[in-house]
Write an enzyme that holds these catalytic residues in place. Structure first.
Site, PDB file in Angstrom:
ATOM      1  CB  CYS A 105      -0.900   0.010   1.240  1.00  0.00           C
ATOM      2  SG  CYS A 105      -1.815   1.564   1.426  1.00  0.00           S
ATOM      3  CB  CYS A 108      -1.995   4.639   4.378  1.00  0.00           C
ATOM      4  SG  CYS A 108      -3.459   4.029   3.537  1.00  0.00           S
ATOM      5  CB  SER A 109       0.304   0.688   6.336  1.00  0.00           C
ATOM      6  OG  SER A 109       1.378   1.590   6.355  1.00  0.00           O
ATOM      7  CB  CYS A 110      -4.522  -0.667   2.774  1.00  0.00           C
ATOM      8  SG  CYS A 110      -5.182   1.006   2.877  1.00  0.00           S
TER       9      CYS A 110
END
Lengths: 203, 225
Positions: A105, A108-110
């Site tokens: 991602c 962000c950090s999905c």
């Protein structure tokens, strides 16, 4: 060990801020302490990559299930009992001899929490988020994985609410293993696509 | 927004380092931040924007100098202040109190019912598809170009994709449109597709061989190529 600094601020400073914030919000009746304890305990103990490993092993041992999993990931994963935040729609990507999928991602950090838990530090790092889309083979080398040039590398940038999980290949030499034994060898990183599941005889 | 969070393709961040047997939370405050954030969702803490936009709105230097949970902490704190739940002055005073009383802990409020509600959110399956009757304007196999948009508000169309040409490979349904219009205009849910791009289209001669990139594109992000 780590060249990347995850905690640039003084650790106690963040702790201090968190204490102050929690204290004020409790005082105003906006949050309950035990609800926070329960969130922490749930992600520490109940939701993690062991969930995803169960899904993977079911797909390895049940061809009909594997078909459902690849067609409709969310409902097939729900069958095994996993649902929740950051997993409203989960798409499962199958790695084969010719195709290697990996997930990132960049914005962000999905990450698919119901099956893999909370993301590891490297997944959230600037290095991974910036490089996975432009030099995935080089990133895989950082993980000790060198792919054959003939393998098609497919990078999935998880920018929407859809979450992606990789179905790694079942290693050879595992025919005699029980489901419980198989679950043990399926590592988190193989379900993100930065590792393969090693045959236990090689390990 | 064209922010520091939009990192795809950037150079200079070094090797990916891997921690063996990493704990879920490295420090206990990280877990508290996670729980506080989830508890505040029902109070609409990040509305009218959203959590991600609040994180992206940290200054680039603060963003890069903070860990994942530090960003979440600052965004949650900023959201609580913007909503009027707490004030900056209260935060400063309370921090000073805990600085002078390092062994003090936040007071506790027990509410079993609230925990039950929050646990429900943790395990809830909430479908993303919105049955608006909108029909997809693109078909599988269509060649499309990502629009060259540069909005000041939140968007999920990263810079490295804008202007690039790919192929629609899957239609996923109609999802809420995530972009935030700074003039307050709301968007209807839109069809969303998986779109495939050749690495060479994205990175030119610098691309690695034999690579594809897949990304989810709301209909408003693409146009016929």
């Amino acid at each position: 060990m780590s060249t990347e600094e995850h905690h640039h601020h003084d650790e106690s400073y963040a702790e201090l801020r968190t204490k102050a914030l929690e204290s004020l919000l409790v005082e105003k009746g906006l949050i309950a302490s035990n609800a926070i304890d329960d969130v922490v305990r749930t992600y520490e103990q109940d939701i993690g990559p062991m969930n995803g490993a169960k899904v993977v092993v079911k797909a390895w041992t049940d061809p009909e299930y594997k078909k459902r999993l690849l067609e409709e990931g969310t409902s097939a994963i729900e069958e095994v009992g996993f649902t929740g935040a950051q997993g409203a729609q989960i798409v499962v990507l199958e790695n084969t001899d010719d195709i290697h999928n990996m997930v990132v991602c960049t914005l962000c950090s999905c990450y698919p929490w119901p099956v893999l838990g909370l993301p590891p530090s490297w997944y959230k790092s600037e290095a991974y988020r910036s490089r996975a889309v432009v030099e995935p083979r080089a990133v895989l080398k950082d993980f000790g994985l060198e792919l054959d040039p003939a393998v098609n590398v497919r990078v999935w940038d998880s920018n929407s609410e859809i979450r992606y999980m990789v179905l790694p290949q079942r290693p050879s030499g595992t025919d005699g293993m029980t489901e419980e034994e198989l679950i043990e060898i399926v590592g988190r990183d193989s379900m993100i696509g930065v590792a393969i599941v090693e045959s236990p005889t090689i390990v | 927004m064209n922010g520091i969070h939009d990192m795809g393709g950037m150079h200079g961040f070094g090797e990916v380092t891997h921690e063996e047997n990493e704990p879920v939370f490295h420090e206990s405050w990280e877990g508290r931040v996670m729980g506080i954030r989830r508890s505040l969702v029902k109070h609409g803490i990040f509305e009218p924007y959203n959590f991600r936009f609040t994180v992206e709105s940290l200054s680039p230097s603060e963003y890069l100098n903070s860990s994942y949970y530090e960003r979440h902490l600052r965004a949650t704190e900023n959201g609580a202040i913007a909503k009027g739940f707490i004030t900056r002055e209260e935060m400063d005073e309370r921090m000073e109190f805990f600085r002078q009383n390092p062994d003090a802990l936040p007071e506790r409020r027990e509410d079993p019912k609230e925990s039950e509600q929050i646990q429900k959110i943790t395990f809830m399956l909430e479908p993303l598809h919105r049955d608006t009757g909108a029909t997809p304007g693109f078909n599988i196999g269509d060649v499309v170009r990502a629009r060259n948009i540069n909005p000041q508000g939140h968007t999920r169309l990263p810079r490295y994709i804008r202007g690039k040409t790919g192929i629609v490979v899957k239609y996923y349904g109609n999802h809420d449109f995530p972009d935030i219009d700074m003039n307050g205009n709301k968007s209807e849910p839109q069809p969303i597709y998986s779109v495939q791009f050749d690495a060479e289209e994205l990175w030119g001669a610098s691309a690695e061989k034999n690579q594809l990139l897949f990304i989810d594109m709301w209909e408003g992000y693409i146009e016929p190529a």
